[in-house]
Design a protein around this motif. Structure first.
Motif, mmCIF file in Angstrom:
data_model
loop_
_atom_site.group_PDB
_atom_site.id
_atom_site.type_symbol
_atom_site.label_atom_id
_atom_site.label_comp_id
_atom_site.label_asym_id
_atom_site.label_seq_id
_atom_site.Cartn_x
_atom_site.Cartn_y
_atom_site.Cartn_z
ATOM 1 N N THR A 15 -1.613 -16.447 -15.312
ATOM 2 C CA THR A 15 -2.511 -15.864 -16.318
ATOM 3 C C THR A 15 -3.850 -15.519 -15.674
ATOM 4 O O THR A 15 -4.380 -14.421 -15.881
ATOM 5 N N GLN A 16 -4.392 -16.434 -14.882
ATOM 6 C CA GLN A 16 -5.679 -16.211 -14.220
ATOM 7 C C GLN A 16 -5.612 -15.008 -13.279
ATOM 8 O O GLN A 16 -6.489 -14.150 -13.290
ATOM 9 N N TYR A 21 -6.466 -9.124 -12.265
ATOM 10 C CA TYR A 21 -5.774 -7.861 -12.004
ATOM 11 C C TYR A 21 -6.163 -6.812 -13.048
ATOM 12 O O TYR A 21 -6.445 -5.663 -12.718
ATOM 13 N N CYS A 22 -6.199 -7.231 -14.316
ATOM 14 C CA CYS A 22 -6.537 -6.305 -15.403
ATOM 15 C C CYS A 22 -8.033 -6.029 -15.482
ATOM 16 O O CYS A 22 -8.446 -4.952 -15.910
ATOM 17 N N ALA A 23 -8.857 -6.988 -15.072
ATOM 18 C CA ALA A 23 -10.306 -6.800 -15.122
ATOM 19 C C ALA A 23 -10.769 -5.827 -14.039
ATOM 20 O O ALA A 23 -11.750 -5.113 -14.213
ATOM 21 N N TYR A 24 -10.044 -5.798 -12.918
ATOM 22 C CA TYR A 24 -10.406 -4.929 -11.810
ATOM 23 C C TYR A 24 -10.359 -3.451 -12.218
ATOM 24 O O TYR A 24 -11.243 -2.679 -11.907
ATOM 25 N N GLN A 25 -9.302 -3.062 -12.925
ATOM 26 C CA GLN A 25 -9.199 -1.712 -13.489
ATOM 27 C C GLN A 25 -8.209 -1.753 -14.645
ATOM 28 O O GLN A 25 -7.374 -2.645 -14.727
ATOM 29 N N ASP A 26 -8.334 -0.783 -15.538
ATOM 30 C CA ASP A 26 -7.420 -0.737 -16.684
ATOM 31 C C ASP A 26 -5.984 -0.623 -16.194
ATOM 32 O O ASP A 26 -5.692 0.142 -15.272
ATOM 33 N N LEU A 50 1.448 -12.105 -21.669
ATOM 34 C CA LEU A 50 1.157 -10.777 -22.210
ATOM 35 C C LEU A 50 0.344 -10.897 -23.499
ATOM 36 O O LEU A 50 -0.639 -10.168 -23.693
ATOM 37 N N GLY A 51 0.732 -11.840 -24.347
ATOM 38 C CA GLY A 51 -0.009 -12.088 -25.591
ATOM 39 C C GLY A 51 -1.452 -12.481 -25.326
ATOM 40 O O GLY A 51 -2.372 -11.986 -25.978
ATOM 41 N N LYS A 52 -1.654 -13.362 -24.346
ATOM 42 C CA LYS A 52 -3.015 -13.801 -23.998
ATOM 43 C C LYS A 52 -3.852 -12.643 -23.462
ATOM 44 O O LYS A 52 -5.038 -12.529 -23.767
ATOM 45 N N GLY A 56 -7.132 -11.321 -25.350
ATOM 46 C CA GLY A 56 -8.412 -11.357 -24.644
ATOM 47 C C GLY A 56 -8.951 -9.982 -24.295
ATOM 48 O O GLY A 56 -9.974 -9.854 -23.618
ATOM 49 N N ASN A 57 -8.257 -8.945 -24.729
ATOM 50 C CA ASN A 57 -8.620 -7.543 -24.482
ATOM 51 C C ASN A 57 -8.643 -7.191 -22.987
ATOM 52 O O ASN A 57 -9.347 -6.282 -22.572
ATOM 53 N N TYR A 58 -7.883 -7.933 -22.201
ATOM 54 C CA TYR A 58 -7.721 -7.569 -20.795
ATOM 55 C C TYR A 58 -6.746 -6.404 -20.683
ATOM 56 O O TYR A 58 -6.804 -5.620 -19.755
ATOM 57 N N LEU A 59 -5.851 -6.336 -21.646
ATOM 58 C CA LEU A 59 -4.802 -5.329 -21.647
ATOM 59 C C LEU A 59 -4.895 -4.551 -22.953
ATOM 60 O O LEU A 59 -4.746 -5.118 -24.027
#
Length: 159
Positions: A15-16, A21-26, A50-52, A56-59
């Motif tokens: 998860t971390q 990975y998602c914070a780096y770019q959409d 995926l739910g998390k 958390g609006n990472y995805l």
């Protein structure tokens, strides 16, 4: 960061990593799911993570689609056909594809086509008018510009 593939990741570690990975770019869901498969996560863990990430609006698929369309149009000078095709390949919903295309204003779209066509035309050294038009058309169509716009532009610019 080196990954030790001899042991599997815990859900918390995965998860971390995926948050970073998602914070780096959409990212789109397909990319994240592939990354989880690469980590060797079981389907239940994948669903949980995926739910998390979504919570958390990472995805965010709409945000991804919008930034993808803006980037490919502004930086790579792609037309709408190519953008739509690439978004479909990434399994983006048609609702989000429509939303992404609203990021491109029509006047700017036509200006970009004109600029791109003129730029390419200046590099084509072909003397034969038919071949010159074909080279320009092939170039613009490959980049995903709509055929009716391409042929209108070619008839306007090539004489």
């Amino acid at each position: 960061m080196s990954t030790n593939f001899n042991r599997s990741l815990t859900v918390a570690e995965a998860t971390q990593r995926l948050m970073q990975y998602c914070a780096y770019q959409d990212r789109c869901h397909k990319e994240v799911k592939q990354k989880m498969r690469d980590y060797g996560l079981i389907p239940q863990a994948q669903d949980q993570i995926l739910g998390k990430l979504i919570e958390g609006n990472y995805l965010n698929e709409e945000r991804f689609a919008r930034s993808f369309a803006r980037g490919k149009f502004n930086i790579k000078h792609w037309g709408k056909n190519r953008i739509v095709c690439e978004l479909k390949f990434r399994e983006i919903s048609s609702y989000n594809i429509k939303a992404a295309l609203t990021e491109i204003s029509e006047p700017v779209y036509h200006e970009k086509l004109h600029w791109l066509a003129e730029k390419k035309l200046s590099t084509i050294k072909e003397k034969n008018l038919y071949k010159k038009k074909k080279k320009l058309a092939d170039y613009l169509l490959y980049r995903g510009w709509e055929s009716h716009l391409v042929y209108e532009k070619i008839n306007e610019l090539v004489e």
